[in-house]
Design an enzyme around this catalytic site. Sequence first.
Site, PDB file in Angstrom:
ATOM      1  N   ASP A  67      -4.051  21.879 -34.418  1.00 56.78           N
ATOM      2  CA  ASP A  67      -4.524  23.194 -34.836  1.00 56.78           C
ATOM      3  C   ASP A  67      -3.977  24.053 -34.111  1.00 56.78           C
ATOM      4  O   ASP A  67      -2.753  23.998 -33.801  1.00 56.78           O
ATOM      5  CB  ASP A  67      -5.999  22.636 -33.897  1.00 56.78           C
ATOM      6  CG  ASP A  67      -5.003  21.175 -33.269  1.00 56.78           C
ATOM      7  OD1 ASP A  67      -3.983  21.168 -32.516  1.00 56.78           O
ATOM      8  OD2 ASP A  67      -5.682  20.420 -32.299  1.00 56.78           O
ATOM      9  N   ASN A 136     -10.904  13.623 -22.383  1.00 54.15           N
ATOM     10  CA  ASN A 136     -12.278  14.080 -22.492  1.00 54.15           C
ATOM     11  C   ASN A 136     -12.972  13.780 -24.196  1.00 54.15           C
ATOM     12  O   ASN A 136     -13.955  13.138 -25.000  1.00 54.15           O
ATOM     13  CB  ASN A 136     -13.468  15.086 -22.415  1.00 54.15           C
ATOM     14  CG  ASN A 136     -12.887  16.061 -23.170  1.00 54.15           C
ATOM     15  OD1 ASN A 136     -11.896  15.388 -24.130  1.00 54.15           O
ATOM     16  ND2 ASN A 136     -13.190  17.448 -23.477  1.00 54.15           N
ATOM     17  N   HIS A 138     -11.421  14.285 -27.294  1.00 56.39           N
ATOM     18  CA  HIS A 138     -11.585  15.361 -28.253  1.00 56.39           C
ATOM     19  C   HIS A 138     -10.452  15.288 -28.691  1.00 56.39           C
ATOM     20  O   HIS A 138      -9.387  14.393 -28.540  1.00 56.39           O
ATOM     21  CB  HIS A 138     -11.436  16.445 -27.778  1.00 56.39           C
ATOM     22  CG  HIS A 138      -9.412  17.135 -26.881  1.00 56.39           C
ATOM     23  ND1 HIS A 138      -9.729  17.048 -25.523  1.00 56.39           N
ATOM     24  CD2 HIS A 138      -8.762  17.593 -27.679  1.00 56.39           C
ATOM     25  CE1 HIS A 138      -8.395  17.731 -25.555  1.00 56.39           C
ATOM     26  NE2 HIS A 138      -7.933  17.814 -26.779  1.00 56.39           N
ATOM     27  N   GLU A 143     -14.367  19.250 -30.136  1.00 58.90           N
ATOM     28  CA  GLU A 143     -14.811  18.049 -28.356  1.00 58.90           C
ATOM     29  C   GLU A 143     -15.891  18.015 -29.067  1.00 58.90           C
ATOM     30  O   GLU A 143     -16.473  18.175 -29.082  1.00 58.90           O
ATOM     31  CB  GLU A 143     -14.848  19.874 -27.617  1.00 58.90           C
ATOM     32  CG  GLU A 143     -13.898  20.999 -27.311  1.00 58.90           C
ATOM     33  CD  GLU A 143     -12.562  19.999 -26.494  1.00 58.90           C
ATOM     34  OE1 GLU A 143     -13.285  19.921 -26.176  1.00 58.90           O
ATOM     35  OE2 GLU A 143     -12.223  21.814 -25.751  1.00 58.90           O
TER      36      GLU A 143
HETATM   37  C1  GLP Z   1      -4.140  18.989 -27.007  1.00 58.09           C
HETATM   38  C2  GLP Z   1      -4.346  19.016 -28.334  1.00 58.09           C
HETATM   39  C3  GLP Z   1      -4.539  17.871 -29.062  1.00 58.09           C
HETATM   40  C4  GLP Z   1      -4.210  16.363 -27.717  1.00 58.09           C
HETATM   41  C5  GLP Z   1      -4.656  16.320 -26.833  1.00 58.09           C
HETATM   42  C6  GLP Z   1      -4.509  15.947 -25.574  1.00 58.09           C
HETATM   43  O1  GLP Z   1      -6.214  19.692 -26.626  1.00 58.09           O
HETATM   44  N1  GLP Z   1      -5.110  19.796 -29.126  1.00 58.09           N
HETATM   45  O2  GLP Z   1      -4.501  17.112 -30.657  1.00 58.09           O
HETATM   46  O3  GLP Z   1      -4.579  15.129 -28.453  1.00 58.09           O
HETATM   47  O4  GLP Z   1      -4.343  17.709 -26.206  1.00 58.09           O
HETATM   48  O5  GLP Z   1      -2.822  16.002 -24.643  1.00 58.09           O
HETATM   49  P1  GLP Z   1      -1.570  15.410 -24.370  1.00 58.09           P
HETATM   50  O6  GLP Z   1      -1.100  14.761 -24.945  1.00 58.09           O
HETATM   51  O7  GLP Z   1      -0.878  16.060 -23.843  1.00 58.09           O
HETATM   52  O8  GLP Z   1      -2.320  14.491 -23.627  1.00 58.09           O
END
Ligand code: GLP
Length: 248
Positions: A67, A136, A138, A143
């Site tokens: 992304d 959440n 995702h 989402e």
């Molecule tokens: C972002 C990314 C996700 C990732 C998520 C969790 O929203 N788009 O790909 O899994 O964050 O991030 P973290 O690893 O910092 O908790």
Amino acid sequence: MKILVVADEREMSIEAARIIGALVRTKPDAVLGLPTGSTPLGTYRELARMHHEENLDFSRVRTINLDEYIGLSGDHPQSYRAFMRKHLFDHVNIDENNTHIPDGMAENIEEECRRYDEIFYRYGRTDLQMIGIGVNAHIAFNEPADCFTPDTHIAVLTESTINANKRNFDRRDEVPQTAISVGMRGIMSTRHLVLIACGEGKAEAVAKSCFGPVTPQVPGSLIQLHPYTTVIADEAAMALCPVFFENK
Ligand code: GLP
């Protein structure tokens, strides 16, 4: 689904890097699907170490990231392109032409989404898709919703995600509210899906994703339908999983 419960973030990172390293050694032109976020940081550090100390060769590796924020150029320090350079690409011998991240500044974002899906079709399936998970549940920026979205699409970030990601920005209102995100087809079409998670903040998302009903309200739950999924999670992230609890 194979679940590896490890002691902490360090072990999670080493385990994930070991799987990726083994793949790259057996298939030097492997296609890796890669995430951003804080969870994969240790894995990227370990891969960089393996490159420097154990000659892990990335010269033919191809990568497709999950992304990118809409409105941030690749040079913006909070863009995912900048993130990948800072934490992986600048530390290994990867050819940046072989790395793919959506262009958050594309003039026509819908077209950019289609272009991105074409990359998946061109490469076939990713050999390995590593994913983190949001609080959440995702995955990428898919989402919670009423249905799963298969294609790369414009994702409108939820309050929960904006709040979680604001730590990387100076101010909350600087966090982009939309992103280009690979859809569930891109993620699920991989040969090997590897979910990494650590910390108690992810415990509910991990439990629901691994053991709850498969529903688009819990995007991570779709991983249960993949034939070859490895979950690597520390004890804190596994704390609410029934199986782990019973074995304690
Ligand atoms: C972002 C990314 C996700 C990732 C998520 C969790 O929203 N788009 O790909 O899994 O964050 O991030 P973290 O690893 O910092 O908790």
